[in-house]
Design a protein around this motif. Structure first.
Motif: not given
Lengths: 202, 174
Positions: A56-59, A144-146, A149-151, A181-185
């Motif tokens: 993902g990204f931290i924009i 913050i983006l993850q 499959k759609n982008g 949180a995202l890293l830990n699913g």
């Protein structure tokens, strides 16, 4: 025929109206964010699609000239140091019109990045086409983006933390908490926060 | 919470002093002055927002000396304060200048401009808590302006010129 025309007209009005609404509000949580191709301070073009290994990204919409953005420079760098290797690199986008804010032009961006030792891309939203799609209104403004499959999907919008004045007095690390949180699913618990910032100069 | 209560915890910054002199005072703080500045946290500022039902119309502008579009529109707010004084309109300029720049930037700026509108300082880092209390739709960008009286209120996350500002105000005082 008359009815078809009428329907068509209604449809056109509706689509136009909703297009304007979308343009005014930008992304919400769960939306798929647009990729971009923006010039970095090293002259290369940067897109999210370039990052094959990223999760993902931290924009961060940020700039040189806003005191709030400046107050967060070191913390943005720290985010990149901490999370780029884990799959969430920082991409900093400078959204201001440089005719209005010459202090944010490419030369100034290069100088600032060098002085602060930025290890993340610091790209310019030349033509100001990207920030309105995201709905960024100010600097700093974090998305913050993850990858999905759609982008790249929007998971967090808002502030970096809860104390712009004093990094050592921060009690809530909103952006870090979201990436963790995202890293830990897990789902991000606080998905939207607000902070004072400088309006983006058009 | 009313203004008188706030005056008990009033903090004055005096222009002449290099270091800020902190005093507590029971004097009435409702008078407009360019010689003393009140520093509030959001709870203290809240008495200025939405809560005064006294028949006046309040124009609350959030700004800072480092915010160029804010500084550009300040004269329009000041003119509004002067031109509509007799219509019970009161302008309050809420500065978001950083505490360490109050003495070095804000005070000299105000001295130079000589505004008659009331200027207060909001110093409250927990913006995620207080921004939605000003208005649920405010992203936090400045300039931002709140206009209200006992009948209605409106919030604007935008810049104004004088005519635009006057047009908005007129909807409150007709």
């Amino acid at each position: 025929m008359k009815n078809t025309l009428k329907t068509l007209l209604v449809l056109v009005v509706f689509v136009t109206a909703s297009a304007f609404t979308t343009a005014g509000t930008g992304y919400d949580i769960g939306d798929i964010a647009t990729d971009f191709e923006l010039e970095n301070i090293d002259g290369t073009m940067v897109s999210m699609a370039d990052y094959n290994d990223a999760k993902g990204f931290i924009i961060v919409f940020t700039c040189n000239t806003c005191p709030y953005a400046v107050a967060y420079e070191d913390r943005v760098e720290a985010l990149n140091k901490k999370y780029a290797a884990k799959g969430y690199p920082v991409i900093a986008i400078m959204p201001n019109n440089t005719d209005v804010k010459p202090g944010d032009n490419m030369a100034a961006m290069k100088a600032r990045a060098k002085a602060k030792g930025f290890t993340f891309p610091y790209v310019m939203d030349k033509g100001q086409k990207i920030y309105p799609q995201y709905g960024a209104t100010k600097t700093p403004h974090v998305y913050i983006l993850q990858k999905s499959k759609n982008g790249p999907q929007v998971k967090y919008i808002g502030a970096i933390d809860d104390n712009y004045q004093d990094a050592s007095a921060v009690t809530k690390t909103y952006a870090e908490d979201a990436v963790n949180a995202l890293l830990n699913g897990k789902e991000v618990s606080e998905t939207k926060t607000r902070a004072i910032g400088c309006s983006i100069k058009v | 919470m009313n203004v008188k209560l706030l005056s008990l915890i009033l903090v004055f910054f005096y222009f002449g002093n290099v270091t800020a002199q902190v005093l507590t005072s029971q004097e009435n703080n409702s008078t407009t002055s360019t010689t003393g500045l009140k520093v509030f946290d959001f709870n203290e500022l809240e008495s200025y927002l939405n809560s005064k039902k006294d028949g006046n119309t309040y124009v609350i502008n959030f700004w800072a000396t480092w915010c160029a579009p804010c500084v550009k529109e300040l004269p329009y707010f000041e003119a509004l304060n002067t031109n509509y004084k007799n219509k019970n309109v009161e302008v309050v300029l809420v500065s978001l200048d950083f505490p360490k720049q109050i003495e070095t930037k804000l005070v000299p700026f105000l001295k130079k401009r000589g505004f008659r509108s009331e200027v207060v300082i909001l110093n409250d880092v927990d913006s995620n808590t207080w921004i939605p209390k000003v208005n649920k739709d405010w992203s936090g960008a400045i300039p931002a302006t709140l206009i209200y009286n006992k009948n209605r209120g409106a919030f604007y996350e935008r810049s104004f010129n004088y005519l635009e500002l006057e047009t908005e105000l007129k909807q409150f005082i007709k």
